[in-house]
Motif scaffolding. Structure first.
Motif, PDB file in Angstrom:
ATOM      1  N   UNK A 159       0.834  -1.213   0.000  1.00  0.00           N
ATOM      2  CA  UNK A 159       0.000   0.000   0.000  1.00  0.00           C
ATOM      3  C   UNK A 159       0.860   1.250   0.000  1.00  0.00           C
ATOM      4  N   UNK A 160       1.892   1.274   0.838  1.00  0.00           N
ATOM      5  CA  UNK A 160       2.860   2.369   0.865  1.00  0.00           C
ATOM      6  C   UNK A 160       3.993   1.966   1.795  1.00  0.00           C
ATOM      7  N   UNK A 161       5.090   2.705   1.699  1.00  0.00           N
ATOM      8  CA  UNK A 161       6.252   2.502   2.566  1.00  0.00           C
ATOM      9  C   UNK A 161       6.663   3.855   3.134  1.00  0.00           C
ATOM     10  N   UNK A 162       6.874   3.896   4.436  1.00  0.00           N
ATOM     11  CA  UNK A 162       7.366   5.090   5.114  1.00  0.00           C
ATOM     12  C   UNK A 162       8.680   4.703   5.785  1.00  0.00           C
ATOM     13  N   UNK A 163       9.766   5.319   5.383  1.00  0.00           N
ATOM     14  CA  UNK A 163      11.060   4.910   5.913  1.00  0.00           C
ATOM     15  C   UNK A 163      12.015   6.098   5.965  1.00  0.00           C
ATOM     16  N   UNK A 164      13.100   5.936   6.690  1.00  0.00           N
ATOM     17  CA  UNK A 164      14.083   6.991   6.794  1.00  0.00           C
ATOM     18  C   UNK A 164      14.999   6.768   7.980  1.00  0.00           C
ATOM     19  N   UNK A 165      15.641   7.844   8.405  1.00  0.00           N
ATOM     20  CA  UNK A 165      16.585   7.793   9.522  1.00  0.00           C
ATOM     21  C   UNK A 165      16.075   8.641  10.683  1.00  0.00           C
ATOM     22  N   UNK A 166      16.048   8.044  11.863  1.00  0.00           N
ATOM     23  CA  UNK A 166      15.734   8.793  13.080  1.00  0.00           C
ATOM     24  C   UNK A 166      17.034   9.290  13.699  1.00  0.00           C
ATOM     25  N   UNK A 167      16.943  10.456  14.329  1.00  0.00           N
ATOM     26  CA  UNK A 167      18.105  11.033  14.984  1.00  0.00           C
ATOM     27  C   UNK A 167      17.690  11.892  16.156  1.00  0.00           C
ATOM     28  N   UNK A 168      18.636  12.628  16.702  1.00  0.00           N
ATOM     29  CA  UNK A 168      18.418  13.442  17.897  1.00  0.00           C
ATOM     30  C   UNK A 168      18.814  14.883  17.591  1.00  0.00           C
ATOM     31  N   UNK A 170      18.944  17.442  19.631  1.00  0.00           N
ATOM     32  CA  UNK A 170      19.767  18.051  20.674  1.00  0.00           C
ATOM     33  C   UNK A 170      21.215  17.540  20.616  1.00  0.00           C
ATOM     34  N   UNK A 171      21.376  16.250  20.393  1.00  0.00           N
ATOM     35  CA  UNK A 171      22.726  15.678  20.304  1.00  0.00           C
ATOM     36  C   UNK A 171      23.343  15.856  18.919  1.00  0.00           C
ATOM     37  N   UNK A 172      22.532  16.292  17.965  1.00  0.00           N
ATOM     38  CA  UNK A 172      23.000  16.544  16.604  1.00  0.00           C
ATOM     39  C   UNK A 172      23.592  15.293  15.978  1.00  0.00           C
ATOM     40  N   UNK A 173      22.850  14.195  16.066  1.00  0.00           N
ATOM     41  CA  UNK A 173      23.346  12.940  15.518  1.00  0.00           C
ATOM     42  C   UNK A 173      22.195  12.120  14.953  1.00  0.00           C
ATOM     43  N   UNK A 174      22.437  11.504  13.818  1.00  0.00           N
ATOM     44  CA  UNK A 174      21.541  10.496  13.250  1.00  0.00           C
ATOM     45  C   UNK A 174      21.898   9.166  13.896  1.00  0.00           C
ATOM     46  N   UNK A 175      20.885   8.274  14.059  1.00  0.00           N
ATOM     47  CA  UNK A 175      21.257   7.013  14.694  1.00  0.00           C
ATOM     48  C   UNK A 175      20.530   5.774  14.185  1.00  0.00           C
ATOM     49  N   UNK A 176      19.300   5.858  13.685  1.00  0.00           N
ATOM     50  CA  UNK A 176      18.489   4.653  13.495  1.00  0.00           C
ATOM     51  C   UNK A 176      17.789   4.570  12.153  1.00  0.00           C
ATOM     52  N   UNK A 177      18.067   3.544  11.347  1.00  0.00           N
ATOM     53  CA  UNK A 177      17.235   3.272  10.176  1.00  0.00           C
ATOM     54  C   UNK A 177      15.897   2.683  10.613  1.00  0.00           C
ATOM     55  N   UNK A 178      14.811   3.183  10.026  1.00  0.00           N
ATOM     56  CA  UNK A 178      13.487   2.665  10.375  1.00  0.00           C
ATOM     57  C   UNK A 178      12.677   2.459   9.100  1.00  0.00           C
ATOM     58  N   UNK A 179      11.830   1.431   9.149  1.00  0.00           N
ATOM     59  CA  UNK A 179      10.970   1.093   8.017  1.00  0.00           C
ATOM     60  C   UNK A 179       9.572   0.786   8.524  1.00  0.00           C
ATOM     61  N   UNK A 180       8.578   1.380   7.876  1.00  0.00           N
ATOM     62  CA  UNK A 180       7.177   1.031   8.107  1.00  0.00           C
ATOM     63  C   UNK A 180       6.607   0.622   6.752  1.00  0.00           C
TER      64      UNK A 180
END
Length: 263
Positions: A159-168, A170-180
């Motif tokens: 139906x659709x895909x929502x994905x990307x990178x989660x980060x912070x 305040x800490x100014x950092x990317x950290x997590x690949x996520x997929x829905x």
């Protein structure tokens, strides 16, 4: 739009996730050998049952793994695509998604339009998934920018895909690949959510590339990521998408045609 029509949703009881989902989360950490490897994430597009659909653990390299399956029987891909463009434009819209955990949100619009309105967008949610309030940053990407061989636009199962990178923020950092990945099922969808917490540590800005080489190791992850985060995120994900499954058909019917989406 006025916030008035939305305030009623803040007092509605949160939709409870399915019993089998909650049981899987409360059962404790899964054997890491049962986790889907990040390079194999495209397997989420295949509607055939996976060995494990809901669970959480810490992988040997210190990455936190989260998998959640959510049935959303009255939801369509069009509703999901609308939601991810509509809700970050006003914080109240984000709050009604999970009133106990979501505090505010804002949108950094894509530099150019894509096939999906959220592709290239950056959301700045403030939330507490169970380990304290965080000022998050979610950079949404096309699936093909996240390692998939396709954007799944012509896949009849998807139906659709929502994905990307989660980060912070305040800490100014990317950290997590996520997929829905929202797969068509009957008149609705079933959602497969996956997070590899801490698998893509990278500072924002000029230090990105050298920082990425230095940060992506078990030592850093063990100190940067709360030990309880995989379980907490699994439960939060189950709660917010169970609730969205209950709210979204009504929200889409009431508000999707009310105002044009802004650039």
């Amino acid at each position: 739009m006025s916030e008035g029509p939305l305030t009623e949703y803040l007092s509605r009881p949160l939709e409870r996730p399915g019993a089998e989902v909650l049981e899987a989360i409360e059962r404790g950490a899964i054997d890491p050998t049962g986790a889907l490897a990040l390079p194999d994430a495209e397997a989420l597009l295949d509607p055939a049952p996976l060995a494990l659909e809901t669970g959480w653990c810490e992988l040997p390299d210190g990455v936190g793994y989260v998998a959640v399956r959510t049935a959303m029987p009255a939801v369509t891909g069009a509703m999901v695509d609308w939601w991810f463009d509509w809700h970050p434009r006003e914080s109240l819209r984000y709050r009604i998604w999970h009133p106990r955990a979501h505090l505010e949100n804002s949108l950094q619009a894509p530099a150019s339009a894509g096939a999906k309105a959220h592709w290239g967008a950056v959301h700045h949610p403030v939330e507490d998934v169970g380990t304290g309030v965080v000022h998050a940053r979610i950079a949404f990407r096309r699936p093909s920018e996240m390692g998939f061989s396709t954007d799944a636009l012509d896949d009849r199962s998807v139906a659709t895909v929502v994905c990307g990178y989660a980060g912070d923020d305040r800490r100014r950092v990317r950290h997590t690949p996520m997929f829905h990945v929202f797969l068509r099922e009957g008149d609705g969808v079933v959602l497969r959510s996956r997070f590899w917490i801490g698998a893509a540590l990278r500072p924002f800005g000029a230090l990105g590339a050298p920082g990425e080489r230095l940060l992506n190791n078990r030592f850093v992850r063990s100190r940067a990521l709360p030990a309880e985060l995989p379980r907490a995120l699994a439960l939060h994900c189950a709660e917010e998408y169970a609730n969205l499954g209950a709210l979204l058909p009504e929200l889409y019917s009431r508000f999707a045609s009310e105002e044009p989406q802004r650039a």
